[in-house]
Design an enzyme around this catalytic site. Structure first.
Site, mmCIF file in Angstrom:
data_model
loop_
_atom_site.group_PDB
_atom_site.id
_atom_site.type_symbol
_atom_site.label_atom_id
_atom_site.label_comp_id
_atom_site.label_asym_id
_atom_site.label_seq_id
_atom_site.Cartn_x
_atom_site.Cartn_y
_atom_site.Cartn_z
ATOM 1 C CG HIS A 158 16.459 3.014 -8.649
ATOM 2 N ND1 HIS A 158 16.671 3.144 -7.237
ATOM 3 C CD2 HIS A 158 16.539 3.833 -9.370
ATOM 4 C CE1 HIS A 158 16.455 4.853 -6.971
ATOM 5 N NE2 HIS A 158 16.314 4.794 -8.221
ATOM 6 C CB THR A 203 -0.862 0.264 1.353
ATOM 7 O OG1 THR A 203 0.068 -0.486 2.188
ATOM 8 C CG2 THR A 203 -1.735 -1.167 1.222
ATOM 9 C CG HIS A 205 21.349 5.532 -5.491
ATOM 10 N ND1 HIS A 205 20.616 4.313 -5.997
ATOM 11 C CD2 HIS A 205 20.761 5.938 -5.731
ATOM 12 C CE1 HIS A 205 19.801 3.895 -5.371
ATOM 13 N NE2 HIS A 205 19.863 5.548 -4.886
HETATM 14 P P1 NAP Z 1 5.527 4.098 2.769
HETATM 15 O O1 NAP Z 1 5.002 4.548 1.778
HETATM 16 O O2 NAP Z 1 5.890 4.628 3.807
HETATM 17 O O3 NAP Z 1 5.095 2.684 3.058
HETATM 18 C C1 NAP Z 1 5.469 1.614 3.310
HETATM 19 C C2 NAP Z 1 4.628 0.504 3.734
HETATM 20 O O4 NAP Z 1 4.719 -0.444 4.816
HETATM 21 C C3 NAP Z 1 3.094 0.918 3.616
HETATM 22 O O5 NAP Z 1 2.381 -0.482 2.756
HETATM 23 C C4 NAP Z 1 2.835 0.388 4.611
HETATM 24 O O6 NAP Z 1 1.716 -0.379 4.975
HETATM 25 C C5 NAP Z 1 3.575 -1.129 5.073
HETATM 26 N N1 NAP Z 1 3.845 -1.192 7.003
HETATM 27 C C6 NAP Z 1 4.305 -0.368 7.372
HETATM 28 N N2 NAP Z 1 4.373 -1.069 8.883
HETATM 29 C C7 NAP Z 1 3.951 -2.476 8.382
HETATM 30 C C8 NAP Z 1 4.059 -3.583 9.512
HETATM 31 N N3 NAP Z 1 3.653 -3.396 10.672
HETATM 32 N N4 NAP Z 1 3.126 -4.772 8.902
HETATM 33 C C9 NAP Z 1 3.053 -4.253 7.601
HETATM 34 N N5 NAP Z 1 3.756 -4.053 6.870
HETATM 35 C C10 NAP Z 1 3.726 -2.472 7.005
HETATM 36 O O7 NAP Z 1 7.351 4.120 2.050
HETATM 37 P P2 NAP Z 1 7.839 3.545 0.387
HETATM 38 O O8 NAP Z 1 8.339 5.471 -0.009
HETATM 39 O O9 NAP Z 1 6.729 2.948 0.139
HETATM 40 O O10 NAP Z 1 9.212 3.208 1.190
HETATM 41 C C11 NAP Z 1 9.558 1.969 1.144
HETATM 42 C C12 NAP Z 1 11.168 1.328 1.511
HETATM 43 O O11 NAP Z 1 11.577 1.526 0.464
HETATM 44 C C13 NAP Z 1 11.718 1.806 2.363
HETATM 45 O O12 NAP Z 1 12.962 1.064 2.464
HETATM 46 C C14 NAP Z 1 12.338 3.172 1.064
HETATM 47 O O13 NAP Z 1 13.254 3.678 1.874
HETATM 48 C C15 NAP Z 1 12.763 1.975 0.545
HETATM 49 N N6 NAP Z 1 12.291 3.193 -0.878
HETATM 50 C C16 NAP Z 1 11.559 4.430 -1.034
HETATM 51 C C17 NAP Z 1 11.629 5.781 -2.708
HETATM 52 C C18 NAP Z 1 10.213 5.454 -2.480
HETATM 53 O O14 NAP Z 1 10.807 6.402 -3.874
HETATM 54 N N7 NAP Z 1 9.655 5.854 -2.279
HETATM 55 C C19 NAP Z 1 12.549 4.957 -3.491
HETATM 56 C C20 NAP Z 1 13.912 4.066 -2.850
HETATM 57 C C21 NAP Z 1 13.673 3.173 -2.023
HETATM 58 P P3 NAP Z 1 0.536 0.426 5.671
HETATM 59 O O15 NAP Z 1 0.234 1.280 5.743
HETATM 60 O O16 NAP Z 1 -0.661 -0.288 4.806
HETATM 61 O O17 NAP Z 1 0.800 -0.401 7.368
#
Ligand code: NAP
Length: 502
Positions: A196, A37, A258
């Protein structure tokens, strides 16, 4: 004026003259996306998977299971993913029938990484005899919990794979701890640490250009290369992710991962084979050969407020912040190949243009026979990662026309967008390519645990040296090329940065 590599294009073009990639279906798989999500899943992972689906890379039974804490059923999850695909999958996302077909492959299970909810149900969905892959698109604090529960609920089988997102630790100690935690449940060959940048077409092409041609490799050393520049410039600031960024800064966010990867691929020796461990062994040797940096080799900056927005300290709501939104480094590699050839790295936010590129500047010819009016004859190989992936080599040629022997520098274009037609939209995005590599079990484009630790071991003293100093970052104007001191870093070596432009 631009020269084009039409000969090269013909060899890889189809009958219409457009370059096409061959799609080889992968083995049947169950792929679980933890954090389905979240922002990354919505913007990159699911749209990317959809594009691989319509490219014909999915086998018949392949299924994707979205997992996160949010309580919702599969129908609601599919609705969300439909919107995400329409918004982020590009043109293919407009084919409603295909999108519906893809959505049928999706299931949703509500899972709590830190509790018992959902784990048994998730296990029930997993089929026997197919590849099991688990993508941890969640905060790094949850990586250990998820690995432990996969093991506890019988899903960490011998052939399963986990994909972990960045950041992988925030220093050597935490990276070691994370490696040790994951190693309790998975072997190293089951762990895919994603960067990436390694999934970008041009980054892989850098290896192809270097190691599949005789042309460059004999020149790829300190005898013929004057210096190398690696630039990753962004126009955006840190608004929206200020809290995370202020704890991290450009060195942790961009350089340790990176930029270090780009440096390694540019500088490494030819591996004996294009094999995951052979490639990663060579990258590791480069990191180990990096000299520690002197304070004079480092410039840190922070963007100021401008007409387009607030400054860094306002964006992060921390008036005394000393975290850098820009860094420039002069890096030396102590080995036979690169002794005496510096690598200049720079990255920053709120700069003049969004661009990522590697520029290899070759030395001047030893003697000029032309009266060349001071035109610099140094050849440059520019490897562009974004926005338009491609490469060009600047060459000196005779200016066309009858006006005598005048020289002019022109780029010999090897742009992929041109070769692929329609701005290269057929090229897979880094994420889609990397996820398919996970299913194929190919770790070449993923970081090995010892590589990540070595990168932190080199970066840690840069960070701690800064923490112990009392200096403030150099201010720079939003929309500029960074602080003046970064320009001086090269001027003092009688060199200058390539202009930051898209
Ligand atoms: P985000 O939008 O905050 O999403 C976090 C996800 O984790 C949500 O789906 C949340 O689901 C889930 N979550 C949180 N607590 C949880 C729990 N206890 N059990 C199961 N699920 C849980 O974060 P994001 O931006 O997608 O980033 C995700 C990862 O990718 C991170 O490590 C980030 O550093 C990395 N990253 C992100 C980007 C980017 O562009 N966004 C780029 C490079 C790397 P619910 O809200 O439904 O609990």
């Amino acid at each position: 004026m631009m020269l084009t590599l039409t000969g090269a294009k013909a060899q890889i073009a189809n009958e219409e003259g457009t370059m096409v990639s061959r799609v080889i279906p992968v083995e049947d798989f169950d792929l679980v996306i933890f954090g389905s999500t979240g922002d990354l899943a919505r913007r990159k992972i699911f749209p990317g998977l959809y594009r691989r689906f319509i490219a014909g890379q999915f086998p018949q039974g392949a299924q994707i299971i979205g997992a996160a804490r949010t309580q919702q059923d599969t129908a609601a999850f599919r609705d969300e993913m439909r919107k995400a695909i329409v918004e982020f999958a590009g043109n293919p996302g407009k084919d409603a029938a295909k999108v519906e077909e893809f959505l049928q492959r999706l299931t949703y299970v509500s899972v709590d990484a830190r509790g018992t909810t959902g784990w048994e149900e998730l296990h029930e969905h997993m089929r026997e005899g197919v590849v099991h892959a688990f993508y941890f698109s969640v905060a790094p604090a949850l990586f250990g919990d998820i690995a432990q529960r996969l093991s506890q609920y019988g899903m960490a089988d011998d052939d399963s794979r986990i994909v972990v997102e960045k950041p992988f630790g925030r220093d050597l100690v935490s990276a070691r701890e994370l490696n040790a935690t994951l190693a309790r449940h998975f072997r190293e060959d089951q762990i895919y640490r994603i960067d990436h940048y390694l999934g970008k077409e041009t980054v892989q092409n850098l290896m192809a250009v270097r190691f599949a041609n005789i042309l460059f490799e004999p020149l790829w050393n300190a005898q013929y290369v004057d210096h190398v520049q690696i630039t990753v410039a962004e126009t955006v600031g840190v608004a929206g992710r200020g809290e995370y960024y202020d704890q991290s800064g450009a060195i942790r966010d961009m350089v340790q991962n990176h930029m270090m990867q780009l440096l390694c691929l540019t500088a490494m020796e030819p591996p004996y084979h294009f094999d995951p461990n052979a490639v990663r062994d060579e990258k590791l040797k480069v990191i180990r050969a990096l000299e520690p940096l002197e304070p004079d080799d480092i410039v840190r900056g922070q963007y100021l407020a401008g007409p387009d927005g607030p400054g860094y300290v306002e964006d992060v709501e921390h008036p005394d912040s000393r975290t850098e939104s820009f860094v420039a480094l002069k890096v030396r590699i102590s080995n036979w190949r690169w002794q005496g050839t510096p690598f200049y790295l720079r990255t920053g936010k709120r700069l003049r243009a969004r661009t990522s590129e590697i520029v290899i500047t070759f030395k001047d010819p030893p003697h000029s026979i032309f009266d060349d009016d001071g035109v610099s004859p140094a050849n440059q190989l520019v490897i562009k990662l974004q926005p338009n992936e491609g490469m060009h080599l600047t060459m000196m040629i005779k200016e066309p026309g009858p006006g005598g022997m005048r020289l002019v520098q022109v780029p010999l274009d090897m742009s992929f967008a041109d070769a692929l037609g329609a701005n290269g939209t057929d090229m897979p995005d880094a994420y889609e390519r990397l996820i398919m590599d996970v299913i194929r079990g190919n770790q070449t484009l993923f970081m090995r645990g010892d590589e990540v630790e070595a990168a932190w071991a080199w970066t840690d003293p840069i960070i701690s040296g800064w923490e112990q100093s009392t200096r403030s970052p150099e201010p720079y104007d939003a929309g500029s090329s960074g602080p003046e001191e970064a320009l001086r870093l090269l001027h003092r070596d009688d060199r200058r940065w390539r202009e930051i432009r898209p």
